[in-house]
Design an enzyme around this catalytic site. Structure first.
Site, PDB file in Angstrom:
ATOM      1  N   GLU A 209      -3.509  -9.622   3.625  1.00 56.86           N
ATOM      2  CA  GLU A 209      -4.326  -9.343   4.812  1.00 56.86           C
ATOM      3  C   GLU A 209      -5.429 -10.364   5.013  1.00 56.86           C
ATOM      4  O   GLU A 209      -5.756 -10.728   6.148  1.00 56.86           O
ATOM      5  CB  GLU A 209      -4.943  -7.941   4.719  1.00 56.86           C
ATOM      6  CG  GLU A 209      -3.956  -6.806   4.936  1.00 56.86           C
ATOM      7  CD  GLU A 209      -3.244  -6.345   3.675  1.00 56.86           C
ATOM      8  OE1 GLU A 209      -3.210  -7.090   2.678  1.00 56.86           O
ATOM      9  OE2 GLU A 209      -2.714  -5.216   3.689  1.00 56.86           O
TER      10      GLU A 209
ATOM     11  N   GLU B  38       0.833  -1.218   0.000  1.00 54.25           N
ATOM     12  CA  GLU B  38       0.000   0.000   0.000  1.00 54.25           C
ATOM     13  C   GLU B  38       0.865   1.264   0.000  1.00 54.25           C
ATOM     14  O   GLU B  38       0.514   2.262  -0.623  1.00 54.25           O
ATOM     15  CB  GLU B  38      -0.937  -0.020   1.216  1.00 54.25           C
ATOM     16  CG  GLU B  38      -2.026  -1.084   1.057  1.00 54.25           C
ATOM     17  CD  GLU B  38      -2.913  -1.190   2.276  1.00 54.25           C
ATOM     18  OE1 GLU B  38      -2.368  -1.421   3.380  1.00 54.25           O
ATOM     19  OE2 GLU B  38      -4.132  -1.046   2.147  1.00 54.25           O
TER      20      GLU B  38
HETATM   21  C1  3H9 Z   1      -1.333  -5.146   7.038  1.00 50.42           C
HETATM   22  O1  3H9 Z   1      -0.348  -4.801   6.449  1.00 50.42           O
HETATM   23  C2  3H9 Z   1      -2.548  -4.267   7.228  1.00 50.42           C
HETATM   24  C3  3H9 Z   1      -2.564  -3.055   6.338  1.00 50.42           C
HETATM   25  O2  3H9 Z   1      -3.243  -3.302   5.146  1.00 50.42           O
HETATM   26  C4  3H9 Z   1      -3.324  -1.933   6.993  1.00 50.42           C
HETATM   27  C5  3H9 Z   1      -2.619  -1.153   8.022  1.00 50.42           C
HETATM   28  C6  3H9 Z   1      -3.431   0.003   8.510  1.00 50.42           C
HETATM   29  N1  3H9 Z   1       4.519  -7.784  11.832  1.00 50.42           N
HETATM   30  O3  3H9 Z   1       7.928 -15.306   8.631  1.00 50.42           O
HETATM   31  P1  3H9 Z   1       9.308 -15.155   9.180  1.00 50.42           P
HETATM   32  C7  3H9 Z   1       8.020 -11.495  12.262  1.00 50.42           C
HETATM   33  S1  3H9 Z   1      -1.434  -6.688   7.751  1.00 50.42           S
HETATM   34  C8  3H9 Z   1       5.198  -8.188  12.904  1.00 50.42           C
HETATM   35  O4  3H9 Z   1       9.836 -16.249  10.022  1.00 50.42           O
HETATM   36  P2  3H9 Z   1      10.393 -15.286   6.497  1.00 50.42           P
HETATM   37  C9  3H9 Z   1       7.700 -12.960  12.465  1.00 50.42           C
HETATM   38  O5  3H9 Z   1       6.753 -13.140  13.487  1.00 50.42           O
HETATM   39  C10 3H9 Z   1       0.169  -7.385   7.484  1.00 50.42           C
HETATM   40  N2  3H9 Z   1       6.086  -9.204  12.872  1.00 50.42           N
HETATM   41  O6  3H9 Z   1      10.361 -14.818   8.036  1.00 50.42           O
HETATM   42  C11 3H9 Z   1       9.062 -13.500  12.821  1.00 50.42           C
HETATM   43  O7  3H9 Z   1       9.308 -13.214  14.193  1.00 50.42           O
HETATM   44  P3  3H9 Z   1      10.123 -14.239  15.129  1.00 50.42           P
HETATM   45  C12 3H9 Z   1       0.306  -7.902   6.099  1.00 50.42           C
HETATM   46  C13 3H9 Z   1       6.268  -9.819  11.712  1.00 50.42           C
HETATM   47  O8  3H9 Z   1      11.620 -14.729   5.916  1.00 50.42           O
HETATM   48  C14 3H9 Z   1      10.010 -12.668  11.970  1.00 50.42           C
HETATM   49  O9  3H9 Z   1       9.282 -11.484  11.635  1.00 50.42           O
HETATM   50  N3  3H9 Z   1       1.598  -8.560   5.966  1.00 50.42           N
HETATM   51  C15 3H9 Z   1       5.578  -9.446  10.563  1.00 50.42           C
HETATM   52  O10 3H9 Z   1      10.105 -16.737   6.397  1.00 50.42           O
HETATM   53  C16 3H9 Z   1      10.451 -13.337  10.696  1.00 50.42           C
HETATM   54  O11 3H9 Z   1       9.301 -13.790   9.988  1.00 50.42           O
HETATM   55  C17 3H9 Z   1       1.759  -9.876   6.190  1.00 50.42           C
HETATM   56  O12 3H9 Z   1       0.803 -10.571   6.470  1.00 50.42           O
HETATM   57  C18 3H9 Z   1       4.668  -8.372  10.647  1.00 50.42           C
HETATM   58  N4  3H9 Z   1       3.970  -7.945   9.568  1.00 50.42           N
HETATM   59  O13 3H9 Z   1       9.133 -14.572   5.809  1.00 50.42           O
HETATM   60  C19 3H9 Z   1       3.139 -10.408   5.996  1.00 50.42           C
HETATM   61  N5  3H9 Z   1       5.965 -10.248   9.538  1.00 50.42           N
HETATM   62  O14 3H9 Z   1      11.468 -14.357  14.477  1.00 50.42           O
HETATM   63  C20 3H9 Z   1       3.484 -11.354   7.110  1.00 50.42           C
HETATM   64  C21 3H9 Z   1       6.872 -11.083  10.048  1.00 50.42           C
HETATM   65  O15 3H9 Z   1      10.097 -13.577  16.456  1.00 50.42           O
HETATM   66  N6  3H9 Z   1       4.848 -11.855   7.026  1.00 50.42           N
HETATM   67  N7  3H9 Z   1       7.070 -10.844  11.357  1.00 50.42           N
HETATM   68  O16 3H9 Z   1       9.336 -15.514  15.092  1.00 50.42           O
HETATM   69  C22 3H9 Z   1       5.235 -12.806   6.154  1.00 50.42           C
HETATM   70  O17 3H9 Z   1       4.494 -13.267   5.318  1.00 50.42           O
HETATM   71  C23 3H9 Z   1       6.658 -13.310   6.304  1.00 50.42           C
HETATM   72  O18 3H9 Z   1       7.092 -12.970   7.591  1.00 50.42           O
HETATM   73  C24 3H9 Z   1       7.669 -12.753   5.284  1.00 50.42           C
HETATM   74  C25 3H9 Z   1       9.094 -13.200   5.684  1.00 50.42           C
HETATM   75  C26 3H9 Z   1       7.331 -13.302   3.894  1.00 50.42           C
HETATM   76  C27 3H9 Z   1       7.652 -11.253   5.246  1.00 50.42           C
END
Ligand code: 3H9
Length: 699
Positions: A125, A105
């Protein structure tokens, strides 16, 4: 700016850099830093354009999920993005890694977007029970078209850079160094005097969608069919509809309203729980991250039955060559033929290329020579459930294989310690319990024996990851974690039949809850005869105790109704069709069984059916935790979501129990216990948590 965002000028371009490891999530500090960076960039007269880029392994991966459910501090993301879009000089986003959710976004509020070829762009999301809440549902359809935007937003699946370029989601793919390439692109935008392209002002795709009045109804019907009670995809659709029907600012307001509604929903809380649970499951307190992982360059599978074939395919899919070993050449040939047939079916559905199939098939070789297991670093035994046979195989493998080779058993019921006892290397023996079909189901229970070494566990977990599975560590007990809970659920379903319900009623309650199949359709699919034989054998051994749950199943099998394969079981089936049809004959069998058992049938409400099926499972889960068989309640949720199709939007059985309230679950179990006996006695852990008003994580 602040510790998360810096500003620096390079030539004509002001570079705003975000640095918030690990994934540059849009925490309060990042939003604040971005806002300040934009102010500085706007005020910097020497900067003719601004570039937004990230340090570390990825572009912004979205809002900071850990802030959800807590009070949010200003500036909120929509405010920052409105400022970004209205800056009077071109702003260009430069993406590597993943631009996800709020991250994408941010790029959509920029005037231009570029990224490296390996970058991924998505709005995930919906997978958290949400919808894009900072303009994603309003800008994406204006940029790439309403149907492609709907697909992206309701599936949550990311698209690679090449596809993003083709769709118009980005303007340029950068070869080589991202910063240098993006700076050159920004200079080009300046030199060519390109306009400030605000996505909010684009109208072409919106007009096209207005000319297709059926568009939303068509997509709503398709989504509702797949959603099985998951509300988020339909909420996403509502928001995109607003992009077509309302002016931009009103659309943004509608999106915000739907986003806040979703954020407060039980389903989003459940899906956020699942997100963190999936990451927790990999963490084993006494097997830290830096535990050595032994190299697995070649695998071997003992047994060419259905499970063995699926496991060999998992090795091949992960790029690991594997030897499939069985006792006769005929069995080996048949197993290899099944491998080819399975892959060919995937190719025919367009989900695998012929070339990829050929490579995977070539990684699997078959032999009757057990000695060839010596060439593998991980051998997985998948013969039928017979302790004597397994011990013989493990003793033989122990003699043939180098001392470091890991010997794993795919047993679903037997004692891994007893199997390990047949070898001189119990520290290299582990359970790897795959779920059928083994090449499809994501769950892998990794069973830790009494003497299993830490590096053996780390290697099994790492191999699961390489195979695209979710490995969950469990301890030794009959049925391990998943099947122990399953037994409670299917047993209750059988009792409910005897007491007054019919298969179609129970199955409907369960599918309405969100499971892909009810317990009776599932039994018909698996076949009723195997469990019938097991029951008979246990009865002959005098091993059946307590209330018998097989009366109806026995009668059906005596009538040679073995499920789908014989055209009838709990349901009847028409030739060539897997759809279960209600059968008056089954009803007759059930009514007779109740009579025979002296049970007066009664009306059973849907709420009671759900509680009777799910609460004993939660109780068993609590016992599993008490015995230390699983590390955490959330691991049990991951097991059920990935191995048994428990709806993720319910968070898994243990989380569902917490949402109902452990106190309510406990009270209901006490009622069942009064009525039906000690099978329902609450576990001491559940009783304690209920009394203390705590959840499983606080145990
Ligand atoms: C959103 O954006 C809403 C908006 O539209 C509106 C806003 C107003 N936040 O997965 P990994 C942590 S909703 C906080 O193992 P990878 C994760 O818990 C969001 N923490 O790594 C982990 O912590 P720990 C939409 C996060 O390389 C560490 O980072 N976005 C977040 O296999 C490493 O993560 C998503 O849904 C976060 N957003 O994969 C994306 N993301 O080491 C969600 C990750 O303590 N994330 N962490 O266990 C992913 O899909 C994967 O993490 C990503 C990396 C592909 C980025």
């Amino acid at each position: 700016m602040n510790e998360f965002v810096t500003y620096q000028r390079r030539g004509n371009v002001g570079v705003i850099t975000v640095n918030n490891p690990p994934v540059n999530a849009l925490s309060h500090g990042v939003r604040e830093g971005l806002s300040m960076g934009l102010d500085q960039g706007a005020a910097d007269g020497a900067a003719k354009a601004l570039l937004l880029i990230c340090d570390g392994r990825t572009f912004i991966a979205g809002a900071d999920i850990r802030e959800f459910g807590k009070p949010m501090a200003e500036p909120m993301l929509p405010t920052v993005l409105a400022k970004l879009e209205n800056i009077a000089k071109p702003v260009i986003a430069a993406v590597h890694g993943t631009a996800l959710g709020g991250g994408l976004e941010v790029t959509l509020a920029c005037h231009y977007r570029c990224g490296v070829a390996s970058a991924l762009f998505g709005l995930p999301e919906v997978k958290l029970g949400l919808l894009p809440g900072s303009g994603g549902t309003q800008r994406t359809p204006r940029l790439i078209g309403v149907e492609p935007a709907l697909k992206m937003i309701t599936s949550g699946d990311p698209v690679p850079a090449a596809k993003a370029l083709e769709q118009g989601l980005i303007d340029e793919v950068i070869e080589g160094d991202l910063l240098e390439g993006a700076l050159a692109f920004a200079e080009k935008v300046v030199a060519e005097g390109r306009p400030l392209r605000k996505i909010r002002d684009l109208t072409e795709h919106i007009e096209a969608a207005k000319a297709d009045p059926e568009l939303f109804e068509r997509n709503r019907a398709a989504l509702a069919k797949r959603a099985r009670g998951n509300e988020a995809p339909l909420r996403c659709l509502e928001a995109v509809k607003a992009a077509v029907e309302l002016p931009f600012d009103e659309g943004i307001a509608r999106e915000r309203q739907l986003f806040m509604e979703a954020m407060g929903s039980a389903q989003s809380a459940a899906l956020r729980h699942v997100f963190f649970a999936e990451r927790e499951v990999a963490k084993i307190p006494d097997v830290p991250k830096d535990t050595p992982v032994l190299p697995v360059e070649r695998g071997a599978v003992i047994g060419g039955g259905t499970m063995g074939v699926g496991i060999a395919m998992n090795f091949a899919n992960a790029g690991i060559p594997v030897t499939l070993i069985d006792t006769s050449q005929e069995q080996v040939d048949q197993a290899l033929a099944t491998v080819r047939k399975n892959y060919a079916s995937t190719v025919s559905k367009g989900r695998l290329s012929q070339e990829e199939m050929d490579q995977r098939v070539a990684r699997i070789t078959g032999t009757t020579d057990f000695g060839q297991a010596a060439g593998a670093q991980l051998v997985i035994e998948a013969v039928f459930e017979d302790m004597a046979l397994k011990k013989e195989i493990f003793a033989k493998l122990d003699r043939l294989c180098p001392a470091e080779t890991i010997l794993a058993s795919n047993t679903s019921t037997l004692d891994v310690d007893e199997i390990a006892g047949a070898t001189a290397r119990p520290e290299r023996v582990v359970g790897m319990h795959f779920f059928s079909p083994a090449n499809v189901m994501r769950l892998l229970e990794i069973v830790r024996g009494e003497k299993t070494a830490k590096d053996t566990i780390a290697t099994a977990m790492a191999t699961a990851r390489r195979m695209g599975k979710v490995g969950v560590l469990v301890g030794v007990c009959h049925g391990f974690a998943g099947n122990r809970m399953l037994y409670q659920y299917t047993r209750e379903a059988s009792f409910l039949l005897e007491e007054g319900a019919l298969p179609q009623q129970i199955d409907k309650v369960i599918t309405d809850f969100g499971m892909p199949m009810g317990p009776f359709a599932m039994r018909d699919l698996a076949g009723l005869d195997i469990s019938w034989h097991v029951r008979k054998a246990r009865r002959d051994q005098g091993a059946l105790h307590g209330r018998y749950d097989g009366t109806v199943g026995d009668r059906l099998c005596e009538m040679e109704r073995f499920g789908q394969k014989s055209g009838a079981g709990y349901y009847r089936y028409e030739a060539g069709n897997r759809a279960p049809l209600n059968d008056p004959l089954t009803e007759e069998v059930i009514l007779k069984a109740s009579k025979e058992l002296g049970i007066a049938r009664r009306e059973i409400g849907d709420a009671e059916i759900l509680a009777r099926c799910l609460y004993p499972m939660i109780n068993e889960g609590a016992k599993i935790l008490e015995e230390g068989i699983a590390l955490r309640a959330s691991d049990l949720d991951i097991i059920w979501i990935n191995g048994y199709g428990f709806p993720a939007h319910r968070g898994g059985p243990m989380f569902y129990g917490e949402q109902v309230g452990l106190d309510s679950v406990h009270k209901a179990l006490l009622e069942f216990e009064k009525e039906h006996g000690d099978l329902w006695t609450p576990s001491p852990l559940l009783a304690r948590l209920a009394a203390e008003g705590k959840g499983f994580a606080e145990a």
